[in-house]
Scaffold this motif. Structure first.
Motif, mmCIF file in Angstrom:
data_model
loop_
_atom_site.group_PDB
_atom_site.id
_atom_site.type_symbol
_atom_site.label_atom_id
_atom_site.label_comp_id
_atom_site.label_asym_id
_atom_site.label_seq_id
_atom_site.Cartn_x
_atom_site.Cartn_y
_atom_site.Cartn_z
ATOM 1 N N THR A 83 -4.006 6.351 9.466
ATOM 2 C CA THR A 83 -5.012 6.604 8.441
ATOM 3 C C THR A 83 -6.068 7.563 8.973
ATOM 4 N N TYR A 96 0.799 -1.221 0.000
ATOM 5 C CA TYR A 96 0.000 0.000 0.000
ATOM 6 C C TYR A 96 0.835 1.276 0.000
ATOM 7 N N THR A 114 -3.507 7.874 4.176
ATOM 8 C CA THR A 114 -2.527 7.547 5.215
ATOM 9 C C THR A 114 -1.503 8.668 5.312
ATOM 10 N N THR A 142 -3.094 1.541 5.848
ATOM 11 C CA THR A 142 -4.054 1.934 4.813
ATOM 12 C C THR A 142 -5.465 1.793 5.351
ATOM 13 N N THR A 186 -1.633 7.244 -2.188
ATOM 14 C CA THR A 186 -2.949 6.838 -2.687
ATOM 15 C C THR A 186 -4.063 7.505 -1.892
#
Length: 590
Positions: free
Chosen positions: A342, A310, A332, A378, A315
């Protein structure tokens, strides 16, 4: 409906709060180890399943969704690879049999080239593939799409010789056909990791291809069964930040019916100066997200680390957490030299200046997910209870051990929603195992499809028109963890949804006057004849609707009592008047 909205507004609170609760044991039972690789409906029961990677990447396991606890349960759908290490999972129908297959990408210690294997699925089984010969070798992870509009999932990515390549699958489980895309102008290598996406960017209900290269972004418009044609380039924000640009995310952040590109970025090598950019149509502008917490400590995106799942790229994941209609984010973050955590980023109106024409930004809700976000690497949205409210699935890292943690999003008010699932529309009547408990064969309408555009229009309690749009599964690489359905939050508006439009392959169909709190399953078959598309509608009655009915019923009873009282009063007055008339007549006769 306006009267109903007015009456209902009396029964709800004006204050909005969000609470969360730990439901890990209710979801996973006694075992929650592993990392989530992707989501999809493997057994076509309209419940979302989870595909988990375990044992340091050597085991792929399917956790089937259920409406009884545990909500995700184990079964015999499991594949073990002794000599392979799984890096990602891409679910889809790669052979056109209407059942979901599971593609995995694998790596070796001595090579950057990934091996692609497909575990062919059926109604109640999963055929684990041989480890010897991968069906494809490529650099970087693929993005799933439908290249030739046959409802069979294809792939796009970078081949071993670094050519842009489409792998087009067929219905015979044979090696895919290879189509090479020729770049326009000076050749630019694709980014690894990347944020390629398959979605409609120009509003014609034909999915386009968004490509991330090392130098710029490219938009290729879909042209039916003939693939894609180049349209334009989008310059990167600034060349010196290229190694700290994360994955693009595409959302309708202002409910204007337009898909917007969001781009997370670090302005320094340690990511302590981070922000989220938005593409205005001509350039990128800063949404000026404040990453300082309540103690004035600076946070930022996690510096990419390819050794940790992750975290190989930055992301963002989108979803309407508070059901107000505007999509929020899960991301995150970390303090300098601190552990990743997160957090929820809520979509809020701009308090200061926003880059025109935008009037909304994101604000970190530091305590909205606490203390559950501590130590997590994540988070992803997931509707555990199938009630239209997005919960959160975290992954924790403790040493070399990974654990999944589930938390329920409990709103203190009753929100409405519309949930839409678009399937491939393929069918398979020949599978002898596909039967209902009564012994009759159950028809399968295919698997989750990447790329359809979904748009809705409704009227708010204030009488304003609200538009929203979304794309189903536009991205599938690098643990994008996008859900195989779309949930539109409608807030506390109990009105009918005026219209909902689903479009793909340059075709679309609109349904009107939909009941709120509906789950809508769209079967676009045949794809070239939208008037024949099927839809299954499942309604989940909400507390708000019940309260509205009670309120309306009480109002009717009160009105009836008032009418009855006036009627009794009028009868009594008529009786008195008749007695007076009789009395006057008696004395006149004398």
């Amino acid at each position: 409906m306006k009267l109903l909205s007015f009456l209902t507004s009396i029964t709800v609170l004006l204050r909005i709060n969000v609470q969360t609760s730990d439901i890990t044991s209710q979801v996973f039972g006694s075992s929650s180890d592993g990392i989530v690789g992707a989501f999809g409906d493997f057994n076509s029961d309209e419940l979302t399943d989870v595909f988990v990677i375990k044992d340091n990447g050597h085991v792929l396991e399917v956790l089937l969704g259920s409406d009884v606890e545990p909500l995700l349960h184990k079964n015999n759908l499991r594949c073990q690879f002794d000599d392979l290490q799984i890096t990602s999972v891409v679910p889809g129908d790669f052979d056109g049999d209407a059942f979901m297959d599971l593609l995995i990408t694998t790596k070796t210690k001595d090579s950057d080239v990934l091996g692609i294997y497909i575990n062919w699925g059926g109604s109640v089984y999963l055929n684990c593939t041989s480890e010897k010969n991968p069906i494809i070798r490529m650099i970087g992870e693929p993005v799933a799409l439908d290249y030739n509009k046959d409802m069979i999932i294809d792939l796009f990515g970078l081949s071993e010789d670094k050519s842009r390549t489409f792998w087009v699958f067929n219905d015979e489980r044979k090696p895919p056909n290879i189509n090479v895309m020729e770049p326009v102008g000076e050749k630019s290598l694709l980014s690894v990791p990347h944020s390629h996406a398959y979605l409609d960017l120009n509003g014609d209900f034909m999915a386009d291809l968004f490509i991330a290269t090392e130098d710029h972004f490219e938009v290729w418009h879909g042209k039916g069964k003939e693939g894609f044609t180049f349209d334009h380039k989008i310059n990167l924000p600034d060349g010196k930040y290229n190694n700290r640009i994360g994955q693009s995310l595409f959302l309708d952040i202002e409910l204007k019916g337009q898909i917007t590109q969001l781009l997370p970025i670090c302005f320094d090598t340690k990511c302590m100066n981070s922000s989220i950019l938005v593409y205005t149509g001509t350039s990128f502008a800063d949404l000026n997200v404040n990453f300082k917490d309540n103690d004035n400590q600076q946070w930022g995106f996690v510096v990419p680390d390819p050794t940790i799942p992750y975290l190989s790229t930055i992301t963002l994941r989108g979803g309407d957490f508070n059901m107000d209609g505007f999509p929020d984010l899960i991301v995150t973050l970390a303090k300098q030299n601190g552990q990743p955590q997160t957090f929820l980023l809520e979509n809020v109106p701009c308090k200061g200046s926003c880059p025109p024409p935008f009037v909304r930004t994101f604000e970190v809700r530091w305590k909205a997910l606490m203390p559950f976000s501590n130590g997590t690497i994540t988070g992803a949205f997931y509707d555990f209870y199938q009630d239209g409210i997005l919960d959160v699935l975290f992954v924790e890292k403790s040493g070399e051990r990974y654990r999944q943690v589930a938390f329920r999003n409990t709103l203190d008010y009753d929100a409405n929603f519309v949930k839409v699932i678009v399937l491939t529309g393929l069918t398979n009547w020949r599978d002898p195992d596909r039967k209902t408990p009564l012994g009759r064969k159950k028809r399968t309408y295919g698997t989750n499809l990447p790329g359809p555009r979904i748009a809705y229009s409704t009227t708010t309690q204030e009488g304003d028109i609200q538009h929203g749009t979304s794309v189903q599964i536009p991205q599938s690489a690098y643990f994008s963890l996008q859900l195989p359905y779309t949930i539109f939050g409608l807030g506390r508006t109990p009105n009918f949804v005026d219209s909902l439009t689903v479009g793909l392959a340059n075709r679309s169909r609109t349904w009107t006057q939909l009941i709120p709190n509906s789950q809508m399953i769209v079967v676009p078959s045949p794809p070239e004849e939208p008037q024949k598309w099927k839809v299954q509608l499942f309604v989940t009655p909400s507390k708000l609707i019940v309260m509205s009915v009670i309120t309306l019923g009480v109002t009717c009873v009160i009105i009836m009592l008032i009418i009855l009282g006036l009627y009794i009063k009028e009868k009594r007055e008529d009786k008195i008047e008749r007695l007076q008339e009789a009395h006057r007549f008696h004395f006149d006769a004398m």
